[in-house]
Design an enzyme around this catalytic site. Structure first.
Site, short mmCIF file in Angstrom:
data_model
loop_
_atom_site.label_atom_id
_atom_site.label_comp_id
_atom_site.label_asym_id
_atom_site.label_seq_id
_atom_site.Cartn_x
_atom_site.Cartn_y
_atom_site.Cartn_z
N CYS A 154 31.84 44.23 46.94
CA CYS A 154 31.05 44.03 45.71
C CYS A 154 29.60 43.67 45.99
O CYS A 154 28.67 44.24 45.40
CB CYS A 154 31.71 42.99 44.82
SG CYS A 154 31.80 41.31 45.52
N HIS B 114 32.73 37.10 43.14
CA HIS B 114 32.63 38.53 42.81
C HIS B 114 31.34 38.78 42.04
O HIS B 114 30.85 37.90 41.33
CB HIS B 114 33.83 38.97 41.98
CG HIS B 114 33.95 40.46 41.85
ND1 HIS B 114 34.27 41.28 42.90
CD2 HIS B 114 33.78 41.28 40.78
CE1 HIS B 114 34.31 42.55 42.48
NE2 HIS B 114 34.01 42.56 41.20
N HIS C 229 31.08 47.82 39.62
CA HIS C 229 31.40 46.85 40.67
C HIS C 229 32.39 47.48 41.64
O HIS C 229 32.98 48.53 41.36
CB HIS C 229 32.00 45.57 40.06
CG HIS C 229 33.35 45.80 39.41
ND1 HIS C 229 34.50 45.17 39.84
CD2 HIS C 229 33.73 46.59 38.37
CE1 HIS C 229 35.52 45.55 39.09
NE2 HIS C 229 35.08 46.41 38.19
#
Length: 227
Positions: free
Chosen positions: A73, A125, A137
């Site tokens: 990510c 994240h 993402h």
């Protein structure tokens, strides 16, 4: 006897060690619908960020990766900003959240970073906001993809919104000759936006996010007052 350890993809949004793309993993492809949406973005820089990110759709997840052969990510957003603006972001999502300029929900724009936490303490994240309540993402289970921010999974883990403050200046310098009149943006407010209290703009169902934030705030402050 050396045995290789395998690691299953985590489902908590964390950047996990050992994840590798499978033999049948999808390869990057340009999403025509996403490109069409990008063409409607007024800001040249925001448009370029979404267009670049669109070309990563289908990239398999790879912990520590930052190429279209595999990316995690933070590697994804880091490389998108490097390609478009020439700006180098920190490597981890936690470091990126501290490095970015906090953004109030009403000032959120395409290209802003949305951070998530599995425990409300540590960012684990990151995704890039692309408008219409969605983000791009690198999912640990499905690779680079588009997800709605009002999904209950992401609502429960929402942490904060951040902007790469140096991006616009760097982009203007890099694209001065080709695009002399980019759209200017109002500077994001200087004050820090408390995590779990900001909400992404344009999310289709804001009431769900408001509810998640209120419940989380009640649990946090309730536990503090009991000590």
């Amino acid at each position: 006897k050396n045995k290789k350890k395998t690691h299953r993809g985590r489902k908590d949004g964390k950047e996990e060690t050992g994840a590798r793309p499978g033999a049948g993993a999808a390869r990057p492809r340009v999403d025509p619908g996403l490109l069409a949406r990008a063409r409607g973005i007024a800001s040249p820089m925001e448009r370029a960020l979404v267009e670049e990110a669109a070309g990563w759709i289908g990239t398999p997840y790879l912990y520590g990766g930052k190429t279209k052969e595999g990316a995690d990510c933070s590697g994804l957003v880091m490389e998108v900003y490097r390609q478009v603006c020439g700006v180098k972001l920190p490597r981890s999502s936690a470091a990126q959240s501290m490095w970015c300029q906090p953004v109030a929900p009403e000032k959120m724009q395409a290209g802003d970073l949305v951070f998530f936490s599995a425990d409300s303490m540590q960012v684990s994240h990151v995704g890039m906001f692309i408008g219409d309540g969605q983000m791009i993402h690198a999912s640990s289970s499905r690779g680079v993809m588009v997800s709605p921010l009002n999904n209950p999974y992401w609502l429960s883990r929402f942490y904060s919104i951040g902007r790469v403050a140096s991006a616009e200046t760097a982009w203007l310098s890099r694209n001065k000759a080709s695009d002399p009149a980019p759209v200017a943006h109002e500077k994001a407010p200087e004050q820090t936006v408390a995590h779990n209290q900001a909400r992404p703009a344009d999310a289709p169902d804001l009431s769900l996010l408001d509810m998640a934030i209120s419940e989380k705030a009640d649990s946090i402050f309730g536990s503090q007052s009991s000590h």
